[in-house]
Enzyme design. Structure first.
Site, mmCIF file in Angstrom:
data_model
loop_
_atom_site.group_PDB
_atom_site.id
_atom_site.type_symbol
_atom_site.label_atom_id
_atom_site.label_comp_id
_atom_site.label_asym_id
_atom_site.label_seq_id
_atom_site.Cartn_x
_atom_site.Cartn_y
_atom_site.Cartn_z
ATOM 1 N N GLU A 180 0.793 -1.235 0.000
ATOM 2 C CA GLU A 180 0.000 0.000 0.000
ATOM 3 C C GLU A 180 0.830 1.291 0.000
ATOM 4 O OE1 GLU A 180 -2.631 -0.528 3.338
ATOM 5 O OE2 GLU A 180 -3.625 -2.237 2.431
ATOM 6 N N GLU A 199 -5.886 -11.192 -1.126
ATOM 7 C CA GLU A 199 -6.730 -10.985 0.063
ATOM 8 C C GLU A 199 -8.198 -10.995 -0.347
ATOM 9 O OE1 GLU A 199 -5.405 -7.654 2.491
ATOM 10 O OE2 GLU A 199 -3.316 -7.979 1.948
HETATM 11 C C1 GLA Z 1 -4.982 -4.805 4.318
HETATM 12 C C2 GLA Z 1 -3.710 -5.506 4.773
HETATM 13 C C3 GLA Z 1 -4.000 -6.792 5.475
HETATM 14 C C4 GLA Z 1 -5.168 -6.666 6.433
HETATM 15 C C5 GLA Z 1 -6.356 -6.134 5.717
HETATM 16 C C6 GLA Z 1 -7.558 -6.017 6.616
HETATM 17 O O1 GLA Z 1 -5.498 -5.283 3.192
HETATM 18 O O2 GLA Z 1 -2.828 -5.775 3.708
HETATM 19 O O3 GLA Z 1 -2.882 -7.188 6.190
HETATM 20 O O4 GLA Z 1 -4.811 -5.838 7.498
HETATM 21 O O5 GLA Z 1 -6.030 -4.856 5.237
HETATM 22 O O6 GLA Z 1 -7.742 -7.110 7.416
#
Ligand code: GLA
Length: 366
Positions: free
Chosen positions: A170, A277
């Protein structure tokens, strides 16, 4: 017939009736069982074994509470929090590897791959990393040294066990008129911290695949910036192998065509793509509706969308090298508290009782 014989006959007939009744009952029960199990529950990872590994993000708790489902359905693991900076090095030089080690052992016992998450991120990194003893911002030299110490220690410890790392998470801003996210890493080191992180990770483990990971990575404005960053890194000879598309999506957004375009743009740079994710909220962003139970019509939309997504991932199985769900089953998901606190959500493929949801069965039809 004497009284004894008559009694014997009554007992015989009675026993026969019981045997027949019990038999009927059994066959009835069998019918129901056959109906319930009429479709065998095939391990999720087996279904996609010729495409990519199927991972789950786990916590120190779900590793035990969801053990059965993990062992049956997944062949890759990621730590939800246990490998973040604040978990591994809460204070300077005080490393705690207990939970991370447990995850690695579980993965080894079950022949699973492990994705490392995450080395450099503005969140869940303790304040001490950016401050000196009096609370002032540290110099670029000090911060670089701390990054190097952390990356070396962590990446080397798991160099036999972790095949891929989210090196930087990020770093790109969501705002239209800003390129990089404003973070302590950025304000102390400038954009160079990204390149540096990849170089440190490569020298700590030359064999690990190194990823840049972000959310909104298929949303055109942010996608273009991420694409630019990745292109610049590659042009500068920075060791990077892939891009992680976080995929915290919902049942309506984003469009399949936006996802497809992003996969093509990133892979055209010669990078691997991983879906890192994945979860599909039942609610659009900004919707604060809540339900006691998940409405069937929303689960139907979710199921269809999971199917469309995995069909797309399969279409790109030459560049998509892993798909990881952000959680195991609906009884434990971060979306129960985000973005609306204390609101139940049901974003995964297994329900609160760890049973396959409609979405799972749709995937089996692919
Ligand atoms: C982001 C992070 C993850 C996690 C998610 C929410 O995507 O990369 O590690 O913290 O947020 O759970």
């Amino acid at each position: 017939m004497n009284k004894n014989n008559k009694n014997r006959l009554v007992i015989l007939v009675f026993s026969l009736m019981i045997v027949i009744l019990v038999g009927c009952d059994f066959s009835f029960a069998n019918d129901i069982n056959t109906e319930n199990n009429s479709e065998e529950i095939i391990p999720l990872y087996q279904k996609f074994s010729s495409d990519f590994p199927i991972g789950a993000a786990v916590s120190r708790w779900t590793l035990s509470s969801h053990k059965d489902i993990l062992e049956k359905h997944f062949n890759s693991l990621t730590a939800e929090n246990e490998m973040k900076f604040s978990s591994l090095q809460p204070s300077e030089n005080n490393f705690n590897f207990n939970d991370a080690d447990r995850l690695i052992s579980f993965a080894k016992e079950n022949n699973m791959k492990v994705r490392g998450h995450v080395l450099v991120w503005h969140n869940q990194t303790p304040g001490w990393v950016f401050e000196d003893g009096s609370g002032n911002q540290v110099s670029s030299e000090v911060l670089l040294q701390r990054m190097e110490d952390h990356i070396n220690k962590v990446v080397k410890r798991y160099d036999d066990d972790i095949y891929a790392w989210d090196v930087v998470n990020e770093a790109i801003s969501d705002s239209e008129d800003e390129f990089y996210r404003d973070s302590p890493y950025y304000s102390i080191l400038g954009e160079d911290y990204i390149r540096k992180a990849f170089e440190l990770a490569r020298s700590a483990d030359p064999d690990a695949k190194l990823f840049y990971n972000d959310y909104n990575a298929v949303q055109p404005v942010k996608r273009d910036k991420i694409h630019q960053l990745l292109k610049d890194l590659i042009d500068d000879g920075v060791p990077i192998d892939g891009v992680g598309i976080q995929a915290h999506w919902d049942i309506y957004w984003p469009s399949i065509s936006d996802i497809k375009e992003a996969i093509e743009m990133y892979s055209d740079l010669g990078l691997e793509v991983q879906i890192t994710e994945l979860d599909l909220s039942l609610f659009s962003w900004g919707d604060d509706t809540s339900y006691e139970e998940p409405p069937a019509e929303l689960l139907d939309i979710q199921a269809k969308r999971y199917k469309d997504l995995f069909a797309l991932f399969q279409e790109y199985n030459d560049v998509i090298t892993a798909v990881t769900l952000w959680g195991v089953a609906d009884d434990s998901t971060w979306l129960d508290n985000y973005p609306v606190e204390n609101r139940d959500n049901w974003p995964l493929l297994f329900d609160e009782d760890h049973q396959p949801k409609k979405a799972y069965w749709e995937l089996m039809d692919l």
